[in-house]
Design an enzyme around this catalytic site. Structure first.
Site, PDB file in Angstrom:
ATOM      1  N   TRP A  32     -10.167   0.184  19.266  1.00 32.28           N
ATOM      2  CA  TRP A  32     -10.442   0.707  17.916  1.00 32.28           C
ATOM      3  C   TRP A  32      -9.306   0.416  16.932  1.00 32.28           C
ATOM      4  O   TRP A  32      -9.434   0.703  15.745  1.00 32.28           O
ATOM      5  CB  TRP A  32     -10.688   2.216  17.971  1.00 32.28           C
ATOM      6  CG  TRP A  32     -12.029   2.593  18.513  1.00 32.28           C
ATOM      7  CD1 TRP A  32     -13.034   1.751  18.908  1.00 32.28           C
ATOM      8  CD2 TRP A  32     -12.527   3.925  18.706  1.00 32.28           C
ATOM      9  NE1 TRP A  32     -14.117   2.474  19.344  1.00 32.28           N
ATOM     10  CE2 TRP A  32     -13.833   3.817  19.227  1.00 32.28           C
ATOM     11  CE3 TRP A  32     -11.999   5.201  18.498  1.00 32.28           C
ATOM     12  CZ2 TRP A  32     -14.617   4.924  19.539  1.00 32.28           C
ATOM     13  CZ3 TRP A  32     -12.771   6.303  18.820  1.00 32.28           C
ATOM     14  CH2 TRP A  32     -14.071   6.164  19.331  1.00 32.28           C
ATOM     15  N   HIS A  90      -1.316  -7.211  23.234  1.00 33.80           N
ATOM     16  CA  HIS A  90      -2.312  -7.635  22.237  1.00 33.80           C
ATOM     17  C   HIS A  90      -1.629  -8.531  21.208  1.00 33.80           C
ATOM     18  O   HIS A  90      -0.473  -8.310  20.850  1.00 33.80           O
ATOM     19  CB  HIS A  90      -2.922  -6.403  21.564  1.00 33.80           C
ATOM     20  CG  HIS A  90      -4.111  -6.744  20.732  1.00 33.80           C
ATOM     21  ND1 HIS A  90      -3.990  -7.268  19.463  1.00 33.80           N
ATOM     22  CD2 HIS A  90      -5.436  -6.673  20.990  1.00 33.80           C
ATOM     23  CE1 HIS A  90      -5.207  -7.492  18.983  1.00 33.80           C
ATOM     24  NE2 HIS A  90      -6.095  -7.138  19.884  1.00 33.80           N
ATOM     25  N   GLU A 109      -1.834  -8.709  18.117  1.00 33.10           N
ATOM     26  CA  GLU A 109      -1.314  -8.008  16.930  1.00 33.10           C
ATOM     27  C   GLU A 109       0.035  -7.362  17.241  1.00 33.10           C
ATOM     28  O   GLU A 109       0.922  -7.305  16.386  1.00 33.10           O
ATOM     29  CB  GLU A 109      -2.341  -6.967  16.445  1.00 33.10           C
ATOM     30  CG  GLU A 109      -3.510  -7.651  15.748  1.00 33.10           C
ATOM     31  CD  GLU A 109      -4.804  -6.863  15.750  1.00 33.10           C
ATOM     32  OE1 GLU A 109      -4.793  -5.648  16.020  1.00 33.10           O
ATOM     33  OE2 GLU A 109      -5.856  -7.475  15.485  1.00 33.10           O
ATOM     34  N   GLU A 148      -7.776 -13.710  24.821  1.00 28.95           N
ATOM     35  CA  GLU A 148      -8.071 -13.415  23.422  1.00 28.95           C
ATOM     36  C   GLU A 148      -7.455 -14.489  22.530  1.00 28.95           C
ATOM     37  O   GLU A 148      -6.286 -14.366  22.110  1.00 28.95           O
ATOM     38  CB  GLU A 148      -7.471 -12.050  23.056  1.00 28.95           C
ATOM     39  CG  GLU A 148      -8.085 -10.901  23.800  1.00 28.95           C
ATOM     40  CD  GLU A 148      -8.225  -9.685  22.891  1.00 28.95           C
ATOM     41  OE1 GLU A 148      -9.346  -9.169  22.777  1.00 28.95           O
ATOM     42  OE2 GLU A 148      -7.232  -9.278  22.273  1.00 28.95           O
ATOM     43  N   GLY A 159     -10.791 -10.884  15.053  1.00 28.40           N
ATOM     44  CA  GLY A 159     -11.047 -10.328  13.725  1.00 28.40           C
ATOM     45  C   GLY A 159     -11.451 -11.364  12.693  1.00 28.40           C
ATOM     46  O   GLY A 159     -11.457 -11.080  11.495  1.00 28.40           O
ATOM     47  N   SER A 188     -13.913 -11.561  18.318  1.00 28.33           N
ATOM     48  CA  SER A 188     -15.170 -11.570  17.568  1.00 28.33           C
ATOM     49  C   SER A 188     -16.394 -11.527  18.482  1.00 28.33           C
ATOM     50  O   SER A 188     -17.416 -12.169  18.191  1.00 28.33           O
ATOM     51  CB  SER A 188     -15.225 -12.777  16.616  1.00 28.33           C
ATOM     52  OG  SER A 188     -14.184 -12.683  15.662  1.00 28.33           O
ATOM     53  N   GLY A 231     -12.960  -5.629  19.457  1.00 26.56           N
ATOM     54  CA  GLY A 231     -12.311  -4.954  18.332  1.00 26.56           C
ATOM     55  C   GLY A 231     -13.347  -4.469  17.344  1.00 26.56           C
ATOM     56  O   GLY A 231     -13.960  -3.413  17.506  1.00 26.56           O
ATOM     57  N   GLY A 232     -13.584  -5.258  16.297  1.00 21.61           N
ATOM     58  CA  GLY A 232     -14.450  -4.860  15.184  1.00 21.61           C
ATOM     59  C   GLY A 232     -15.789  -4.269  15.614  1.00 21.61           C
ATOM     60  O   GLY A 232     -16.192  -3.197  15.148  1.00 21.61           O
TER      61      GLY A 232
HETATM   62  C1  PEP Z   1      -9.203  -7.390  19.601  1.00 18.74           C
HETATM   63  O1  PEP Z   1      -8.525  -6.977  18.676  1.00 18.74           O
HETATM   64  O2  PEP Z   1      -8.836  -7.251  20.778  1.00 18.74           O
HETATM   65  C2  PEP Z   1     -10.451  -8.064  19.283  1.00 18.74           C
HETATM   66  C3  PEP Z   1     -11.053  -8.721  20.232  1.00 18.74           C
HETATM   67  O3  PEP Z   1     -10.882  -7.924  18.000  1.00 18.74           O
HETATM   68  P1  PEP Z   1     -12.256  -8.491  17.399  1.00 18.74           P
HETATM   69  O4  PEP Z   1     -13.342  -8.191  18.399  1.00 18.74           O
HETATM   70  O5  PEP Z   1     -12.435  -7.754  16.122  1.00 18.74           O
HETATM   71  O6  PEP Z   1     -12.075  -9.946  17.212  1.00 18.74           O
END
Ligand code: PEP
Length: 293
Positions: A45, A127, A129, A201, A207, A247, A268-269
């Site tokens: 989240w 992650h 980020e 990832e 994102g 995504s 994520g989203g």
């Molecule tokens: C994430 O932040 O781990 C991720 C996969 O984000 P999103 O699904 O939004 O790309």
């Protein structure tokens, strides 16, 4: 300074890769590889949702039979989420980050024990980020993964290449380096394969609305499983879960989930919306065990 840091990190990765190749990371006992891997779908989240929104999410969530569901809210919402879930719910809670020290003067951080106390079973580590925005290094990731496993928290270790790295053909070099570095601190014997999760990832997919194709995700995850087999042995590696993240949506999840090395998703989203997240759970549940590698 950034150049120096990159150089130091590269040397550390090379040393670690040599150590791994020399057998210093010995495999533990082989797990029962006849058992199919249980798909796992984790919601990240990030810094979203209030306590009321958390309760509303739980009320609308539809679980899928045979899929391990993990919700990773902001740390302060872990007890809210735990209280909102029905008694005996199979949903597991996860944190988005952890500090590797047990306690101390680390303003703003949480230890493994604190996260366990708050109800977490899993923790996302490394992650992109955290790496890009908070300067987390491969060495930090290794210390966090090791601390989590020692404490009884299951790390979801994230690795992934940036767009420029993919475009310059460096994807597999980056994945190998990040994975090897992240797992160095684990030593021997290898951890329970069910307790360690690795998420591919690609940074360019996070994102952005641009997911990796099923072929790209499969290729990267197969590569990671093969590298894990070099470290811990094939039998061990067949028992652990590898996730795709970037995504992932209700629309693209079925094709991704049909790939032999995609054991689930880190989302994520789309995980903010209970309908979309429930549809991703359903896609993971539809995965046929016989397709797994
Ligand atoms: C994430 O932040 O781990 C991720 C996969 O984000 P999103 O699904 O939004 O790309």
């Amino acid at each position: 300074m950034t150049d120096l840091r990159a150089k130091v990190e590269r040397v550390v990765r090379e040393v670690i890769a040599d150590l791994a190749a020399s057998g210093a990371l010995r495999p533990g006992p082989a797990p029962d590889t006849a058992a199919p891997r249980t798909p796992l779908v984790a919601a990240n989240w990030k810094m979203h949702k209030s306590a009321a929104e958390t309760r509303a999410f739980v009320a609308k969530l539809r679980l899928a039979e045979g899929v391990e569901t993990v919700l990773c809210p902001p740390a302060v919402l872990l007890p809210v989420l735990a209280a909102a879930l029905p008694p005996g719910s199979p949903v597991r809670l996860g944190a988005q980050n952890v500090h590797f020290e047990a306690q101390g003067a680390f303003t703003g951080e949480h230890s493994c024990a604190m996260l366990l106390d708050a109800g977490a079973t899993y923790v996302v580590v490394g992650h992109s980020e955290r790496r890009a925005l908070f300067g987390e290094t491969d060495h930090d990731v290794a210390r966090k993964a090791a601390a989590a496993l020692r404490a009884g928290l299951r790390p979801i270790v994230c690795v992934g290449e940036r767009l420029a790295e993919r475009e310059s053909g460096a994807t597999f070099r980056v994945l190998r380096a990040q994975l090897t570095a992240a797992l160095t601190g684990l030593g021997a014997p290898a951890p329970d394969p069910a307790a360690l999760v690795v998420a591919y990832e690609p940074v360019w997919a996070i994102g952005t609305g641009r997911n990796a194709t099923a072929a790209q995700a499969q290729e990267a995850l197969a590569f990671l499983r093969d590298r894990l087999a070099e470290l811990f042995g094939h039998a061990w590696t067949r028992g652990m879960r590898l996730l795709y993240g970037g995504s992932a949506t209700a629309k693209n999840a079925p094709e991704l989930a049909a790939q032999p090395d995609v054991d689930g998703f880190l989302v994520g989203g789309a995980s903010l919306d209970p309908e979309a997240f429930s549809a991703i759970l359903a896609a993971a549940a539809a995965r046929r065990p016989e397709v797994t590698r």
